[in-house]
Design an enzyme around this catalytic site. Sequence first.
Site, PDB file in Angstrom:
ATOM      1  N   LYS A   1       0.522  16.602   8.281  1.00 12.46           N
ATOM      2  CA  LYS A   1      -0.793  17.194   8.503  1.00 12.46           C
ATOM      3  C   LYS A   1      -0.695  18.714   8.517  1.00 12.46           C
ATOM      4  CE  LYS A   1      -3.292  14.811  11.440  1.00 12.46           C
ATOM      5  NZ  LYS A   1      -3.377  14.309  12.823  1.00 12.46           N
TER       6      LYS A   1
ATOM      7  N   ARG B   1      20.148 -22.333 -16.194  1.00 15.22           N
ATOM      8  CA  ARG B   1      20.816 -23.314 -15.325  1.00 15.22           C
ATOM      9  C   ARG B   1      20.779 -24.657 -16.030  1.00 15.22           C
ATOM     10  NH1 ARG B   1      17.551 -20.305 -11.511  1.00 15.22           N
ATOM     11  NH2 ARG B   1      18.842 -19.447  -9.842  1.00 15.22           N
TER      12      ARG B   1
ATOM     13  N   TYR C   1      22.660  -5.048 -16.971  1.00 18.87           N
ATOM     14  CA  TYR C   1      21.320  -5.629 -16.886  1.00 18.87           C
ATOM     15  C   TYR C   1      21.133  -6.375 -15.574  1.00 18.87           C
ATOM     16  CZ  TYR C   1      23.487 -10.144 -17.945  1.00 18.87           C
ATOM     17  OH  TYR C   1      24.262 -11.268 -17.890  1.00 18.87           O
TER      18      TYR C   1
ATOM     19  N   GLY D   1      -3.405   6.803  13.695  1.00 18.25           N
ATOM     20  CA  GLY D   1      -3.890   6.281  14.964  1.00 18.25           C
ATOM     21  C   GLY D   1      -2.812   5.982  15.993  1.00 18.25           C
TER      22      GLY D   1
ATOM     23  N   ARG E   1      24.879 -21.070 -18.214  1.00 20.61           N
ATOM     24  CA  ARG E   1      25.854 -21.410 -17.175  1.00 20.61           C
ATOM     25  C   ARG E   1      26.169 -22.894 -17.265  1.00 20.61           C
ATOM     26  NH1 ARG E   1      24.275 -21.019 -10.996  1.00 20.61           N
ATOM     27  NH2 ARG E   1      23.045 -22.847 -11.549  1.00 20.61           N
TER      28      ARG E   1
ATOM     29  N   GLY F   1      26.706 -13.497  -9.277  1.00 13.12           N
ATOM     30  CA  GLY F   1      25.838 -14.536  -8.714  1.00 13.12           C
ATOM     31  C   GLY F   1      25.664 -14.215  -7.243  1.00 13.12           C
ATOM     32  N   THR F   2      24.728 -13.321  -6.973  1.00  7.05           N
ATOM     33  CA  THR F   2      24.668 -12.767  -5.616  1.00  7.05           C
ATOM     34  C   THR F   2      24.084 -13.741  -4.594  1.00  7.05           C
ATOM     35  OG1 THR F   2      22.671 -11.620  -6.327  1.00  7.05           O
ATOM     36  CG2 THR F   2      24.708 -10.340  -6.234  1.00  7.05           C
ATOM     37  N   ASN F   3      23.490 -14.849  -5.042  1.00  7.47           N
ATOM     38  CA  ASN F   3      23.068 -15.845  -4.047  1.00  7.47           C
ATOM     39  C   ASN F   3      24.295 -16.430  -3.360  1.00  7.47           C
ATOM     40  OD1 ASN F   3      20.512 -15.406  -4.957  1.00  7.47           O
ATOM     41  ND2 ASN F   3      20.338 -17.316  -6.098  1.00  7.47           N
ATOM     42  N   ASP F   4      25.226 -16.974  -4.190  1.00  4.49           N
ATOM     43  CA  ASP F   4      26.431 -17.554  -3.606  1.00  4.49           C
ATOM     44  C   ASP F   4      27.354 -16.485  -3.048  1.00  4.49           C
ATOM     45  OD1 ASP F   4      26.235 -20.318  -3.635  1.00  4.49           O
ATOM     46  OD2 ASP F   4      26.590 -20.406  -5.796  1.00  4.49           O
TER      47      ASP F   4
ATOM     48  N   ARG G   1      -3.683  18.257  17.785  1.00  9.36           N
ATOM     49  CA  ARG G   1      -3.493  17.070  16.933  1.00  9.36           C
ATOM     50  C   ARG G   1      -2.017  16.819  16.653  1.00  9.36           C
ATOM     51  NH1 ARG G   1      -6.834  18.597  11.661  1.00  9.36           N
ATOM     52  NH2 ARG G   1      -7.069  16.333  11.513  1.00  9.36           N
TER      53      ARG G   1
ATOM     54  N   MET H   1      -0.633   8.166  17.402  1.00 12.27           N
ATOM     55  CA  MET H   1      -0.453   9.203  18.416  1.00 12.27           C
ATOM     56  C   MET H   1      -1.814   9.791  18.785  1.00 12.27           C
ATOM     57  SD  MET H   1       3.094  10.882  17.239  1.00 12.27           S
ATOM     58  CE  MET H   1       2.533  11.099  15.594  1.00 12.27           C
TER      59      MET H   1
ATOM     60  N   ARG I   1      -4.151  13.924   2.689  1.00 16.95           N
ATOM     61  CA  ARG I   1      -2.849  13.273   2.441  1.00 16.95           C
ATOM     62  C   ARG I   1      -3.006  12.359   1.237  1.00 16.95           C
ATOM     63  NH1 ARG I   1      -3.671  10.240   7.984  1.00 16.95           N
ATOM     64  NH2 ARG I   1      -5.300   8.825   7.385  1.00 16.95           N
TER      65      ARG I   1
ATOM     66  N   HIS J   1      14.789 -23.594  -1.768  1.00 19.79           N
ATOM     67  CA  HIS J   1      14.759 -24.114  -3.135  1.00 19.79           C
ATOM     68  C   HIS J   1      13.353 -24.040  -3.711  1.00 19.79           C
ATOM     69  CE1 HIS J   1      14.382 -27.397  -6.136  1.00 19.79           C
ATOM     70  NE2 HIS J   1      15.523 -26.877  -6.551  1.00 19.79           N
TER      71      HIS J   1
ATOM     72  N   SER K   1      28.805 -11.825 -14.532  1.00 19.57           N
ATOM     73  CA  SER K   1      27.449 -11.830 -13.996  1.00 19.57           C
ATOM     74  C   SER K   1      27.574 -12.117 -12.506  1.00 19.57           C
ATOM     75  CB  SER K   1      26.601 -12.909 -14.683  1.00 19.57           C
ATOM     76  OG  SER K   1      25.314 -12.913 -14.109  1.00 19.57           O
TER      77      SER K   1
ATOM     78  N   GLU L   1      30.967 -14.808  -7.951  1.00 17.76           N
ATOM     79  CA  GLU L   1      30.140 -15.268  -6.847  1.00 17.76           C
ATOM     80  C   GLU L   1      30.940 -15.733  -5.643  1.00 17.76           C
ATOM     81  OE1 GLU L   1      27.727 -18.634  -8.013  1.00 17.76           O
ATOM     82  OE2 GLU L   1      29.182 -19.263  -9.509  1.00 17.76           O
TER      83      GLU L   1
HETATM   84  P1  ADP Z   1      -5.293  11.183  13.272  1.00 20.50           P
HETATM   85  O1  ADP Z   1      -3.963  11.679  12.849  1.00 20.50           O
HETATM   86  O2  ADP Z   1      -5.223  10.017  14.183  1.00 20.50           O
HETATM   87  O3  ADP Z   1      -6.214  11.001  12.103  1.00 20.50           O
HETATM   88  P2  ADP Z   1      -6.485  13.747  13.727  1.00 20.50           P
HETATM   89  O4  ADP Z   1      -5.576  14.790  14.206  1.00 20.50           O
HETATM   90  O5  ADP Z   1      -6.815  13.773  12.295  1.00 20.50           O
HETATM   91  O6  ADP Z   1      -5.936  12.336  14.174  1.00 20.50           O
HETATM   92  O7  ADP Z   1      -7.807  13.873  14.570  1.00 20.50           O
HETATM   93  C1  ADP Z   1      -8.768  12.858  14.606  1.00 20.50           C
HETATM   94  C2  ADP Z   1     -10.139  13.398  14.272  1.00 20.50           C
HETATM   95  O8  ADP Z   1     -10.501  14.477  15.111  1.00 20.50           O
HETATM   96  C3  ADP Z   1     -10.239  13.971  12.890  1.00 20.50           C
HETATM   97  O9  ADP Z   1     -10.533  12.965  11.984  1.00 20.50           O
HETATM   98  C4  ADP Z   1     -11.390  14.938  12.993  1.00 20.50           C
HETATM   99  O10 ADP Z   1     -12.597  14.285  12.736  1.00 20.50           O
HETATM  100  C5  ADP Z   1     -11.339  15.376  14.423  1.00 20.50           C
HETATM  101  N1  ADP Z   1     -10.790  16.722  14.487  1.00 20.50           N
HETATM  102  C6  ADP Z   1      -9.504  17.087  14.547  1.00 20.50           C
HETATM  103  N2  ADP Z   1      -9.378  18.418  14.554  1.00 20.50           N
HETATM  104  C7  ADP Z   1     -10.626  18.916  14.500  1.00 20.50           C
HETATM  105  C8  ADP Z   1     -11.177  20.246  14.462  1.00 20.50           C
HETATM  106  N3  ADP Z   1     -10.395  21.318  14.456  1.00 20.50           N
HETATM  107  N4  ADP Z   1     -12.499  20.363  14.391  1.00 20.50           N
HETATM  108  C9  ADP Z   1     -13.296  19.270  14.374  1.00 20.50           C
HETATM  109  N5  ADP Z   1     -12.851  18.013  14.400  1.00 20.50           N
HETATM  110  C10 ADP Z   1     -11.538  17.831  14.469  1.00 20.50           C
HETATM  111 MG    MG Z   2      26.236 -20.000  -7.718  1.00 15.74          MG
HETATM  112 MG    MG Z   3      -6.792  12.285  10.783  1.00 15.51          MG
END
Ligand code: ADP
Ligand code: MG
Ligand code: MG
Length: 919
Positions: free
Chosen positions: A45, A604, A895, A124, A660, A810-813, A115, A126, A365, A483, A808, A789
């Site tokens: 981020k 086989r 191969y 979500g 084989r 035969g990595t199963n066996d 953040r 942290m 991202r 199998h 070849s 194998e």
């Molecule tokens: P996560 O990594 O869980 O997505 P974020 O750090 O992106 O958490 O924060 C969650 C939400 O908080 C973001 O989607 C955004 O809407 C809001 N947020 C974060 N920073 C700011 C900011 N500087 N101004 C306004 N909203 C913010």
């Molecule tokens: Mg075999």
């Molecule tokens: Mg976010």
Amino acid sequence: MPSKTIAKKAKKVAKKRAPKAIKYVYSFGKKTDGDAKMKNLLGGKGANLAEMARIGLPVPGGFTITTDVCVEYFANGRVYPAALKSQIADAIKICEKESGKKLGDEKNPLLFSVRSGSRESMPGMMDTILNLGLNDKTVEGLKAKSGNGRFAYDCYRRFVQMYGDVVMGVQARTENEPCPFEHALEVLKKEVGVEVDSDLTEGNNKEVIKRFQALIKDRTGGAFPQDVYEQLDGSVGAVFNSWENDRAILYRQKYGIPAAWGTAVNVQLMVFGNLGDTSATGVAFTRDPANGENVFYGEYLINAQGEDVVAGVRTPFPIAQLADDMPKSHKELTVVRKKLETHFGDVQDFEFTIEDGVLYILQTRNGKRTGLAAVRIAVEMTKQKLMTQKVAVMKVPADQISSLLVPIFDTKAIKNATLMAVGLPAGPGAASGKIVFNAVDAEAEVAKGNSVVLCREETSPEDLRGMIASDGILTSRGGVSSHAALVARQMGKVCICGASDIHIDYGAGTITAGKTVLKVGDFISIDGTTGKIFAGSVATAPSEVAQVLAGKLKAEKSYTYQMFDQIMKWSDKFRTLGVRTNADSPEQSKIAVAMGAEGIGLCRTEHMFFEGDRITYMREMILAPDEASRKSALKKLLPFQRKDFNGLFKAMEGRPVTIRFLDPPLHEFLPHDDASRRTLAEHLNVSPEVISERVHALHEENPMLGHRGCRLGISYPEITEMQARAVFEAAAQVLKLKKKVKVNPEIMIPLVGFKDELDHQVAIVHRVAKEVQAAKGVKIDYLVGTMLEVPRACVTSSEIAKTAQFFSFGTNDLTQTTLGMSRDDAGSFLGKYKDLDILPQNPFATLDQEGVGALVKLGVDGGKATNPNIKLGICGEHGGDPASIKFCHNVGLTYVSCSPNRIPVARLAAAQAAIEAGA
Ligand code: ADP
Ligand code: MG
Ligand code: MG
């Protein structure tokens, strides 16, 4: 040297000598220190916020505290490095200067968000704190400045809740208890008759804040801090601490993220989507992440903040609607969309906020996407010159290409179906059919034109005919490398195995799951992609790619096929590893060639002995009391084998075909129930007791390590002789066809551990080859090699290579014999091993590189030492697994060989391995 230069140099030297203070804090905004390449230090981020600021996108300013600080913080017993404080103070000053506001100022307060942000996004997992810097006094400043009391107290309420929860730990105390803040808020909303948070008045919010602060006092004994620097300190610490919360730890375990990476903390100026009806907040994708279509995709909420959009309190609007609601912002967002894709060279998943008509970008991202979307995005972005071909190939997870090939359940039909149970998804795709319990019924039903799903506790080679006939295979026992699963994948059958919640009663002819009872002949539907089992028939649709490959649909008519084909062509351009298939029949081979197979890596031959009358002759051969009767039985089998090989050679049109020789222990071919023993006794004109005795005599305590592989051919050389004759006579037939077809048989002797074993078998093969070539007047280009194998073969590979023309693996066996683990029994403990991280991967699905891989390497090195040009292949299940394919590329195999449906996966994975290795 001019004195100026000398001075400069002295400065440089001095700089080098003086211990440089470590930089813990990186600013972004008008002044930006970092960039996108610094993900390790700034987290994903932080690095991308810096990058976006650099390319002129409207990013609210702020600073990133590095992941190094997090690492030091935990190493020093949760204490910050000494230099951090002053660096943060400097960074705050920059924010204050840029914004014209001041942290803690009662007239014009500056607010921050705090953040998390690790190297790889952990959505979500942290914590985030918004509106930091508000207290009982600054909130009044915010109100005066904005002229909006509802807004100011809405922010304050949100902050007190987040701070109380994340920093002060006021949370639900049991799983059944609601979040105490949410609960208090709900109570007040009921009292005042308000449905959505944004309708709360300034007075309502004030009341909630009072209750929140009382709740904090009540639960912690401490007060919500009015000192804004204490707030910042607490919030930064809380975000670092959230790196070690249960959710984050679990997520790291699941996705293999090392705890040592730590998280960065981003402190950023707040912008406000909750400032009224000219403000909004939203999330968007630059393209549709479900199907990859090049359309703007996302949603937003007016007058909202932070997680409101994802939290689902109010239903957000589709992004297209923003064109009507806020046309100027929508237009700006379209420009941002283009700029982000062009700059980052991939689909972006980004967050934005509109504050009183002004657009801000808060995060970006690379967007997560489905397999179909991944392919479409890679192809289209390359055509638009936003990606290179190499990048496009890297962007499609190799495993996911197969999602373009499987038939699918009709999405509408699935909604109305009854879910019975969920098993292990072992062969992707969708299948619907009548329930059958055995091969005979399967074939009979199919002959009547019905589709069937073969349902068994587990399958054995005896079920093969039934498996061939069925559209799907369902077992209540056995894992994804059982199998049933192995054969299903090779045949491209839909398969669910180990569905332990269903009970199959062969006697009663029923399948039971909970209250649902189905009988033989009833319809059942299985989704091998998800593992879901449905009662009744559910409509399916075949994949377009499969239809084109089968010649049933024109390539021009299917865009999905064209995308698939493009990715495959690019893959072939970059890969150096060959890709062959495991196939036993002309039909399978033809499909494999259409999928891109360059040869057969494993045929086989034992599977060829089950069809029709063959099993009877096979049994006659096995039960033969002496060599003469065995030879006579083998004579009857010869024409069948010859015909099979003839078909294979024709289908493969000169591509190498690795055959084989007989491998499994003989008792696998024998009748195990009374009825079939009686039938056989009648046919052979002996008493059923004779059969029973012979079956008994052939019983082995540990057949996997018993009388099998080349040991059979050594005990009964006439079997090897028959098979060799079948191969060469078929080759001669095909070579003499009017239409010129080349033939390249590669005969493979299984389970060799000693060079002398191989020598014994190879002598027979060469003798028969000579005889047939002389008799038919043809010259046949053939090779004789061996499977590696058992560990001994790998260790002595330089000796074995004196005879073998190819290896070849035969990595199963080889996995079974190296780990001393039976594939069929490992299911009972591998689950626990996975949980405890003793063996994070199933070694029968993904090659154990340190153990088995080391033996493969030994085998390769020994083979090459004796014969630098030795052909090296792999024919175990691992040949279709991307991680194992990468290993095969790096260790220098010629191969990989895999089931026909895995071939596109293997082609792509091989290309990725080559690109990663610097092709
Ligand atoms: P996560 O990594 O869980 O997505 P974020 O750090 O992106 O958490 O924060 C969650 C939400 O908080 C973001 O989607 C955004 O809407 C809001 N947020 C974060 N920073 C700011 C900011 N500087 N101004 C306004 N909203 C913010
Ligand atoms: Mg075999
Ligand atoms: Mg976010």
